[in-house]
Design a protein around this motif. Structure first.
Motif, PDB file in Angstrom:
ATOM      1  N   TRP A   1     -74.321  28.677  57.988  1.00 16.53           N
ATOM      2  CA  TRP A   1     -72.924  29.005  57.714  1.00 16.53           C
ATOM      3  C   TRP A   1     -72.163  28.816  59.026  1.00 16.53           C
ATOM      4  O   TRP A   1     -72.327  29.586  59.963  1.00 16.53           O
ATOM      5  N   THR A   2     -71.355  27.791  59.117  1.00 20.48           N
ATOM      6  CA  THR A   2     -70.611  27.508  60.343  1.00 20.48           C
ATOM      7  C   THR A   2     -69.188  28.022  60.199  1.00 20.48           C
ATOM      8  O   THR A   2     -68.475  27.652  59.257  1.00 20.48           O
ATOM      9  N   VAL A   3     -68.777  28.885  61.145  1.00 21.42           N
ATOM     10  CA  VAL A   3     -67.443  29.486  61.124  1.00 21.42           C
ATOM     11  C   VAL A   3     -66.589  28.780  62.170  1.00 21.42           C
ATOM     12  O   VAL A   3     -66.946  28.723  63.348  1.00 21.42           O
ATOM     13  N   ALA A   4     -65.444  28.238  61.741  1.00 20.23           N
ATOM     14  CA  ALA A   4     -64.530  27.544  62.654  1.00 20.23           C
ATOM     15  C   ALA A   4     -63.127  27.621  62.085  1.00 20.23           C
ATOM     16  O   ALA A   4     -62.913  27.296  60.898  1.00 20.23           O
ATOM     17  N   GLU A   5     -62.181  28.075  62.902  1.00 16.88           N
ATOM     18  CA  GLU A   5     -60.770  28.154  62.531  1.00 16.88           C
ATOM     19  C   GLU A   5     -60.578  28.910  61.221  1.00 16.88           C
ATOM     20  O   GLU A   5     -59.762  28.530  60.376  1.00 16.88           O
ATOM     21  N   GLY A   6     -61.362  29.965  61.051  1.00 20.91           N
ATOM     22  CA  GLY A   6     -61.198  30.831  59.894  1.00 20.91           C
ATOM     23  C   GLY A   6     -61.889  30.376  58.632  1.00 20.91           C
ATOM     24  O   GLY A   6     -61.886  31.088  57.626  1.00 20.91           O
ATOM     25  N   THR A   7     -62.471  29.194  58.652  1.00 23.97           N
ATOM     26  CA  THR A   7     -63.146  28.688  57.463  1.00 23.97           C
ATOM     27  C   THR A   7     -64.661  28.724  57.658  1.00 23.97           C
ATOM     28  O   THR A   7     -65.161  28.704  58.779  1.00 23.97           O
TER      29      THR A   7
ATOM     30  N   ASN B   1     -67.696  31.789  70.261  1.00 29.82           N
ATOM     31  CA  ASN B   1     -67.266  33.176  70.416  1.00 29.82           C
ATOM     32  C   ASN B   1     -65.822  33.329  69.945  1.00 29.82           C
ATOM     33  O   ASN B   1     -64.957  32.518  70.268  1.00 29.82           O
ATOM     34  N   GLY B   2     -65.577  34.366  69.159  1.00 37.78           N
ATOM     35  CA  GLY B   2     -64.242  34.614  68.643  1.00 37.78           C
ATOM     36  C   GLY B   2     -63.907  33.876  67.375  1.00 37.78           C
ATOM     37  O   GLY B   2     -62.792  34.001  66.846  1.00 37.78           O
ATOM     38  N   ALA B   3     -64.857  33.119  66.837  1.00 40.64           N
ATOM     39  CA  ALA B   3     -64.580  32.333  65.629  1.00 40.64           C
ATOM     40  C   ALA B   3     -64.548  33.184  64.373  1.00 40.64           C
ATOM     41  O   ALA B   3     -63.994  32.776  63.350  1.00 40.64           O
ATOM     42  N   GLY B   4     -65.154  34.380  64.424  1.00 41.15           N
ATOM     43  CA  GLY B   4     -65.185  35.240  63.245  1.00 41.15           C
ATOM     44  C   GLY B   4     -66.577  35.485  62.699  1.00 41.15           C
ATOM     45  O   GLY B   4     -66.731  35.980  61.576  1.00 41.15           O
TER      46      GLY B   4
ATOM     47  N   TRP C   1     -55.178  35.387  60.121  1.00 38.04           N
ATOM     48  CA  TRP C   1     -56.359  35.438  59.265  1.00 38.04           C
ATOM     49  C   TRP C   1     -57.582  35.086  60.096  1.00 38.04           C
ATOM     50  O   TRP C   1     -57.652  34.011  60.680  1.00 38.04           O
ATOM     51  N   VAL C   2     -58.539  36.005  60.143  1.00 34.90           N
ATOM     52  CA  VAL C   2     -59.804  35.747  60.844  1.00 34.90           C
ATOM     53  C   VAL C   2     -60.711  34.885  59.976  1.00 34.90           C
ATOM     54  O   VAL C   2     -61.411  33.997  60.463  1.00 34.90           O
TER      55      VAL C   2
END
Length: 272
Positions: free
Chosen positions: A193-199, A37-40, A16-17
């Motif tokens: 909006w902070t994206v980390a580990e899919g959340t 980078n790559g967090a989604g 799950w991205v």
């Protein structure tokens, strides 16, 4: 506009991205999308723009007209700049006359009028990015989504991006933007909006800070480098002007005296 329990994966059994993302941005608001980078981040922006359908969940109340600027404009197309932009304007619902006016306006504002007859595939990355920004603004968007919009742009075009954002917000639109150049310091009051580990973790705008305006005098030959360093450090440059020789009691090498209380007022925007 709201993201409700949005989850995305690219393959049926893939990771799950994004997982159950919930976030909201209202009329006249800008949200900055943060994360490594790559967090989604790009996936989140694509879902919000309607370019990518979520695997689960939904986007509610997305405005009808969306301007989407990807991180890398797909320039490998057999069209000239003018033909492409005119066609995109017609797809956006503009009449032939309205399309011509919009293309004239945005190619002029972005400094690409001289490339109107050039094929997209022959453009530099920076010029292609300007075409991407132009196509997003041909019809005023209710939602403008910018993925790394400053990447590859020259200084003049980078300065224009916050002005474009302000125009959309002033018209009651919404803006989402990601950036790794620290250029989003030019967007005060933005939600995050902070994206980390899919959340996705959403926070409101920062509280306004106390600010001060500092005038700095530098040799004319060093202006460009000094402005670039100040901006890279997160400061906002209000204006650049020729100070001339020291006068009115100014100390040589320091700059002219500060304005008196009845001098022309500073702009509302202040250095951070």
């Amino acid at each position: 506009m709201r993201l409700e329990n949005v989850s995305v994966r690219y393959h049926r059994r893939g990771p799950w991205v994004l997982r159950q993302a919930d976030a909201e941005v209202g009329p006249g608001e800008v949200a900055v999308v943060l994360g490594r980078n790559g967090a989604g981040k790009s996936t989140l922006l694509q879902v919000t723009a309607g370019v990518l359908r979520p695997t689960r969940g939904r986007v509610v109340d997305r405005p009808r007209h969306v301007g989407w600027v990807p991180e890398r404009f797909p320039a490998d197309q057999p069209f000239t700049v003018a033909y492409y932009l005119t066609a995109m304007a017609r797809v956006a619902g503009l009449s032939a006359a309205e399309a011509d006016r919009a293309v004239d306006e945005w190619t002029s504002r972005l400094g690409i009028a001289g490339f109107r007859r050039v094929r997209l595939a022959d453009l530099s990355k920076g010029t292609a990015q300007k075409v991407g920004l132009a196509q997003a603004m041909l019809r005023p968007p209710g939602l403008l989504v910018l993925d790394e919009p400053w990447e590859g742009l020259d200084a003049a075009a980078r300065d224009l991006v916050p002005l474009v954002v302000d125009e959309v917000l002033a018209a009651g639109g919404r803006v989402l933007v990601s950036d790794h150049r620290n250029e989003t310091v030019r967007l005060p009051g933005a939600r995050r909006w902070t994206v980390a580990e899919g959340t996705v973790t959403e926070t409101g705008p920062d509280e306004p800070e106390d600010v001060a305006v500092v005038e700095v005098a530098v040799p004319a030959a060093r202006v460009a480098g000094t402005v670039a360093r100040l901006r890279a450090a997160g400061h906002q440059v209000l204006r650049v002007r020729a100070a001339g020789r020291a006068r009115d009691g100014a100390t040589p090498g320091v700059g002219p005296r500060p304005p008196a209380a009845d001098d022309t007022a500073l702009p509302d925007e202040v250095a951070r």
